[in-house]
Design a protein around this motif. Structure first.
Motif, PDB file in Angstrom:
ATOM      1  N   ARG A 268      -3.967   7.041 -11.421  1.00 55.68           N
ATOM      2  CA  ARG A 268      -5.181   6.215 -11.348  1.00 55.68           C
ATOM      3  C   ARG A 268      -4.844   4.763 -11.026  1.00 55.68           C
ATOM      4  O   ARG A 268      -5.485   4.129 -10.189  1.00 55.68           O
ATOM      5  CB  ARG A 268      -5.937   6.305 -12.674  1.00 55.68           C
ATOM      6  N   GLN A 269      -3.841   4.220 -11.706  1.00 59.90           N
ATOM      7  CA  GLN A 269      -3.443   2.839 -11.463  1.00 59.90           C
ATOM      8  C   GLN A 269      -2.972   2.643 -10.025  1.00 59.90           C
ATOM      9  O   GLN A 269      -3.319   1.663  -9.374  1.00 59.90           O
ATOM     10  CB  GLN A 269      -2.337   2.439 -12.442  1.00 59.90           C
ATOM     11  N   ALA A 270      -2.167   3.587  -9.544  1.00 57.98           N
ATOM     12  CA  ALA A 270      -1.668   3.476  -8.171  1.00 57.98           C
ATOM     13  C   ALA A 270      -2.812   3.534  -7.172  1.00 57.98           C
ATOM     14  O   ALA A 270      -2.871   2.739  -6.224  1.00 57.98           O
ATOM     15  CB  ALA A 270      -0.648   4.590  -7.895  1.00 57.98           C
ATOM     16  N   TYR A 271      -3.732   4.461  -7.372  1.00 57.98           N
ATOM     17  CA  TYR A 271      -4.828   4.623  -6.424  1.00 57.98           C
ATOM     18  C   TYR A 271      -5.758   3.408  -6.433  1.00 57.98           C
ATOM     19  O   TYR A 271      -6.169   2.904  -5.371  1.00 57.98           O
ATOM     20  CB  TYR A 271      -5.634   5.882  -6.743  1.00 57.98           C
ATOM     21  N   GLU A 272      -6.102   2.934  -7.630  1.00 59.16           N
ATOM     22  CA  GLU A 272      -7.020   1.794  -7.716  1.00 59.16           C
ATOM     23  C   GLU A 272      -6.398   0.521  -7.170  1.00 59.16           C
ATOM     24  O   GLU A 272      -7.109  -0.426  -6.835  1.00 59.16           O
ATOM     25  CB  GLU A 272      -7.465   1.598  -9.160  1.00 59.16           C
ATOM     26  N   SER A 273      -5.074   0.493  -7.060  1.00 62.50           N
ATOM     27  CA  SER A 273      -4.407  -0.669  -6.482  1.00 62.50           C
ATOM     28  C   SER A 273      -4.573  -0.741  -4.973  1.00 62.50           C
ATOM     29  O   SER A 273      -4.339  -1.794  -4.373  1.00 62.50           O
ATOM     30  CB  SER A 273      -2.913  -0.649  -6.834  1.00 62.50           C
ATOM     31  N   VAL A 274      -4.939   0.380  -4.343  1.00 61.89           N
ATOM     32  CA  VAL A 274      -5.078   0.400  -2.875  1.00 61.89           C
ATOM     33  C   VAL A 274      -6.403   1.032  -2.450  1.00 61.89           C
ATOM     34  O   VAL A 274      -6.581   1.392  -1.290  1.00 61.89           O
ATOM     35  CB  VAL A 274      -3.896   1.155  -2.231  1.00 61.89           C
ATOM     36  N   GLU A 275      -7.333   1.140  -3.375  1.00 63.26           N
ATOM     37  CA  GLU A 275      -8.602   1.815  -3.106  1.00 63.26           C
ATOM     38  C   GLU A 275      -9.335   1.241  -1.904  1.00 63.26           C
ATOM     39  O   GLU A 275      -9.870   1.982  -1.074  1.00 63.26           O
ATOM     40  CB  GLU A 275      -9.492   1.740  -4.348  1.00 63.26           C
ATOM     41  N   GLY A 276      -9.355  -0.098  -1.806  1.00 61.77           N
ATOM     42  CA  GLY A 276     -10.092  -0.719  -0.714  1.00 61.77           C
ATOM     43  C   GLY A 276      -9.592  -0.293   0.645  1.00 61.77           C
ATOM     44  O   GLY A 276     -10.378   0.009   1.549  1.00 61.77           O
TER      45      GLY A 276
ATOM     46  N   MET B  82     -10.511  -1.564 -13.005  1.00 64.15           N
ATOM     47  CA  MET B  82     -10.928  -2.876 -12.504  1.00 64.15           C
ATOM     48  C   MET B  82      -9.780  -3.876 -12.549  1.00 64.15           C
ATOM     49  O   MET B  82      -9.639  -4.719 -11.653  1.00 64.15           O
ATOM     50  CB  MET B  82     -12.136  -3.362 -13.299  1.00 64.15           C
ATOM     51  N   ARG B  83      -8.952  -3.787 -13.589  1.00 72.50           N
ATOM     52  CA  ARG B  83      -7.774  -4.655 -13.640  1.00 72.50           C
ATOM     53  C   ARG B  83      -6.849  -4.371 -12.463  1.00 72.50           C
ATOM     54  O   ARG B  83      -6.290  -5.299 -11.855  1.00 72.50           O
ATOM     55  CB  ARG B  83      -7.026  -4.431 -14.956  1.00 72.50           C
ATOM     56  N   ALA B  84      -6.673  -3.088 -12.134  1.00 72.47           N
ATOM     57  CA  ALA B  84      -5.816  -2.721 -11.005  1.00 72.47           C
ATOM     58  C   ALA B  84      -6.406  -3.235  -9.698  1.00 72.47           C
ATOM     59  O   ALA B  84      -5.661  -3.699  -8.808  1.00 72.47           O
ATOM     60  CB  ALA B  84      -5.633  -1.211 -10.944  1.00 72.47           C
ATOM     61  N   ASN B  85      -7.732  -3.170  -9.540  1.00 75.25           N
ATOM     62  CA  ASN B  85      -8.385  -3.696  -8.344  1.00 75.25           C
ATOM     63  C   ASN B  85      -8.085  -5.179  -8.165  1.00 75.25           C
ATOM     64  O   ASN B  85      -7.766  -5.639  -7.065  1.00 75.25           O
ATOM     65  CB  ASN B  85      -9.898  -3.516  -8.429  1.00 75.25           C
ATOM     66  N   VAL B  86      -8.188  -5.939  -9.255  1.00 77.49           N
ATOM     67  CA  VAL B  86      -7.973  -7.381  -9.182  1.00 77.49           C
ATOM     68  C   VAL B  86      -6.508  -7.700  -8.891  1.00 77.49           C
ATOM     69  O   VAL B  86      -6.200  -8.563  -8.055  1.00 77.49           O
ATOM     70  CB  VAL B  86      -8.437  -8.070 -10.485  1.00 77.49           C
ATOM     71  N   ALA B  87      -5.589  -7.010  -9.564  1.00 75.70           N
ATOM     72  CA  ALA B  87      -4.165  -7.248  -9.319  1.00 75.70           C
ATOM     73  C   ALA B  87      -3.811  -6.958  -7.857  1.00 75.70           C
ATOM     74  O   ALA B  87      -3.035  -7.694  -7.238  1.00 75.70           O
ATOM     75  CB  ALA B  87      -3.317  -6.385 -10.250  1.00 75.70           C
ATOM     76  N   ALA B  88      -4.389  -5.900  -7.311  1.00 74.28           N
ATOM     77  CA  ALA B  88      -4.153  -5.569  -5.903  1.00 74.28           C
ATOM     78  C   ALA B  88      -4.767  -6.621  -4.989  1.00 74.28           C
ATOM     79  O   ALA B  88      -4.199  -6.957  -3.936  1.00 74.28           O
ATOM     80  CB  ALA B  88      -4.731  -4.202  -5.586  1.00 74.28           C
TER      81      ALA B  88
ATOM     82  N   ILE C 112       0.834  -1.204   0.000  1.00 73.48           N
ATOM     83  CA  ILE C 112       0.000   0.000   0.000  1.00 73.48           C
ATOM     84  C   ILE C 112       0.863   1.246   0.000  1.00 73.48           C
ATOM     85  O   ILE C 112       0.624   2.192  -0.767  1.00 73.48           O
ATOM     86  CB  ILE C 112      -0.963   0.002   1.199  1.00 73.48           C
ATOM     87  N   GLN C 113       1.881   1.273   0.857  1.00 67.97           N
ATOM     88  CA  GLN C 113       2.752   2.453   0.920  1.00 67.97           C
ATOM     89  C   GLN C 113       3.419   2.719  -0.427  1.00 67.97           C
ATOM     90  O   GLN C 113       3.519   3.877  -0.864  1.00 67.97           O
ATOM     91  CB  GLN C 113       3.816   2.268   1.996  1.00 67.97           C
ATOM     92  N   GLY C 114       3.855   1.656  -1.083  1.00 69.72           N
ATOM     93  CA  GLY C 114       4.487   1.821  -2.388  1.00 69.72           C
ATOM     94  C   GLY C 114       3.551   2.452  -3.399  1.00 69.72           C
ATOM     95  O   GLY C 114       3.951   3.327  -4.181  1.00 69.72           O
ATOM     96  N   ASN C 115       2.288   2.031  -3.398  1.00 69.49           N
ATOM     97  CA  ASN C 115       1.324   2.597  -4.333  1.00 69.49           C
ATOM     98  C   ASN C 115       0.930   4.023  -3.960  1.00 69.49           C
ATOM     99  O   ASN C 115       0.718   4.861  -4.843  1.00 69.49           O
ATOM    100  CB  ASN C 115       0.090   1.694  -4.420  1.00 69.49           C
ATOM    101  N   ILE C 116       0.829   4.304  -2.661  1.00 70.60           N
ATOM    102  CA  ILE C 116       0.545   5.684  -2.244  1.00 70.60           C
ATOM    103  C   ILE C 116       1.702   6.601  -2.656  1.00 70.60           C
ATOM    104  O   ILE C 116       1.482   7.729  -3.115  1.00 70.60           O
ATOM    105  CB  ILE C 116       0.301   5.759  -0.726  1.00 70.60           C
ATOM    106  N   ASP C 117       2.928   6.104  -2.508  1.00 77.54           N
ATOM    107  CA  ASP C 117       4.084   6.890  -2.942  1.00 77.54           C
ATOM    108  C   ASP C 117       4.000   7.187  -4.439  1.00 77.54           C
ATOM    109  O   ASP C 117       4.278   8.317  -4.886  1.00 77.54           O
ATOM    110  CB  ASP C 117       5.377   6.139  -2.642  1.00 77.54           C
ATOM    111  N   GLN C 118       3.611   6.178  -5.222  1.00 77.25           N
ATOM    112  CA  GLN C 118       3.468   6.372  -6.668  1.00 77.25           C
ATOM    113  C   GLN C 118       2.332   7.338  -6.984  1.00 77.25           C
ATOM    114  O   GLN C 118       2.440   8.164  -7.901  1.00 77.25           O
ATOM    115  CB  GLN C 118       3.208   5.032  -7.352  1.00 77.25           C
ATOM    116  N   PHE C 119       1.259   7.262  -6.226  1.00 76.48           N
ATOM    117  CA  PHE C 119       0.132   8.171  -6.407  1.00 76.48           C
ATOM    118  C   PHE C 119       0.569   9.607  -6.149  1.00 76.48           C
ATOM    119  O   PHE C 119       0.265  10.524  -6.938  1.00 76.48           O
ATOM    120  CB  PHE C 119      -1.000   7.770  -5.456  1.00 76.48           C
TER     121      PHE C 119
END
Length: 353
Positions: free
Chosen positions: A94-102, A245-251, A48-55
């Motif tokens: 968008r990709q970074a955020y959707e990877s940790v949206e939940g 949706m692809r990012a959600n599933v990968a996450a 999550i931290q990695g994706n927030i950093d990318q966001f």
């Protein structure tokens, strides 16, 4: 999406546990449940931290790429290079955020709203007369709506134009609007992302937020397809919802793999749950990857979520809708949402409030 090697550390621990003799009694495992849980949560937090950093990095780069304000503002034709650069950074964000949206929706609900709420959610409260400032409609979709102002699908325009407080999307038309876009709207998103990054570091993540947050994200997949039928879908202006949706599933896969070693300690029931969850992810991933591009398939004419015809269900959109509806239903045995919930219950991970 490639899963970072650090998230596979937990799997390495499980492999080691299988290859080493247990200490003490025959029933004693190498790690306790609490140790497996702590390791899983640590792995998810790193992800999550990695994706927030990318966001945060992408939103700052988006603001930096915005054209310097001038008398006639800017557009996709007059400042094509800058607009293309902003669009590229928007997609990274968008990709970074959707990877940790939940998880973000659980731990930062206010920031989740200011960065990710849709246009209709904002204007339901009050009108937003200035598209470019940092008040009213804000976040990734406010910026998306401006960047793709000349390419918004007819179904989206039809939906939004019927809303109270609607204002037509547009590029900045003068120096003041261009300045507001760069120094207010984009700056607000970058500041929100930077705050998210700073606040998440010392935060104590727990298993319910880490694991059940992903279940909630999977359950929302059906909403993303349903809203496409009326022009209400999430990344509606860029036609990027399928990429979301692809990012959600990968996450979801990344998070599950962090908890997988713990699940596999639960005997036959754990092994059964593991197979069911992985199979569910494979079904969704295969369906999403089987569609070209980043947009959802075009919905059939006259589509109704409640009563689609057999002919409509046989279309690419209908097939995707049927699969997502099934996998998102946590009351249907065998669905991904059901099996993930069952695995969470098996581990004793409490439900979110």
């Amino acid at each position: 999406m490639h899963i970072p090697a650090r998230l596979r550390f937990g799997l390495a621990i499980a492999a080691a546990a299988l290859s080493l003799p247990a200490c003490g009694s025959d029933n004693e495992t190498l790690l306790t449940d609490a140790e497996y849980e702590r390791q899983a949560v640590r792995d998810v937090k790193v992800f999550i931290q990695g994706n927030i950093d990318q966001f945060a990095a992408a939103t700052a780069a988006l603001q930096a790429a915005a054209p310097a304000p001038d008398a006639d503002g800017w557009s996709a034709t007059s400042d094509k290079e800058a607009v293309d650069a902003m669009k590229a950074e928007w997609k990274k964000a968008r990709q970074a955020y959707e990877s940790v949206e939940g998880a973000i929706a659980v731990v930062f609900p206010d920031l989740d709203y200011s960065t990710d709420a849709r246009y209709d959610a904002f204007i339901e409260v009050e009108a937003d007369e200035d598209l470019f400032d940092d008040e009213g409609v804000t976040g990734v979709h406010a910026i998306e709506r401006i960047l793709w102002a000349d390419a918004i699908p007819e179904s989206v325009v039809a939906f939004e134009s019927a809303l109270t407080n609607y204002r037509e999307a547009a590029f900045p038309a003068n120096e003041a609007e261009a300045a507001s876009f760069k120094d207010e709207l984009c700056a607000r998103l970058a500041a929100d992302a930077a705050k998210m990054k700073a606040d998440f570091g010392p935060l104590g993540l727990d298993a319910p937020s880490a694991y059940r947050g992903v279940i909630a994200s999977i359950a929302e997949q059906v909403e993303k397809t349903s809203k496409a039928a009326t022009g209400e879908e999430e990344s509606r202006y860029a036609q990027y919802t399928l990429a979301d949706m692809r990012a959600n599933v990968a996450a979801g896969v990344a998070t599950y793999e962090a908890f997988q070693p713990w699940i596999l300690t639960k005997g036959a029931e754990g092994a059964e749950a593991d197979e069911a969850v992985l199979t569910g992810f494979d079904r969704l991933r295969s369906a999403y990857d089987g569609i070209d591009g980043d947009a959802l398939p075009t919905r059939p004419e006259g589509w109704s979520d409640a009563e689609p015809t057999a002919e409509q269900l046989a279309t690419p959109f209908g097939e995707l809708f049927s699969l997502v509806e099934h996998e998102s239903d946590d009351t249907t045995p065998g669905s991904l949402a059901y099996e993930m919930t069952r695995s969470a219950d098996l581990l004793g991970i409490k439900a979110l409030p």
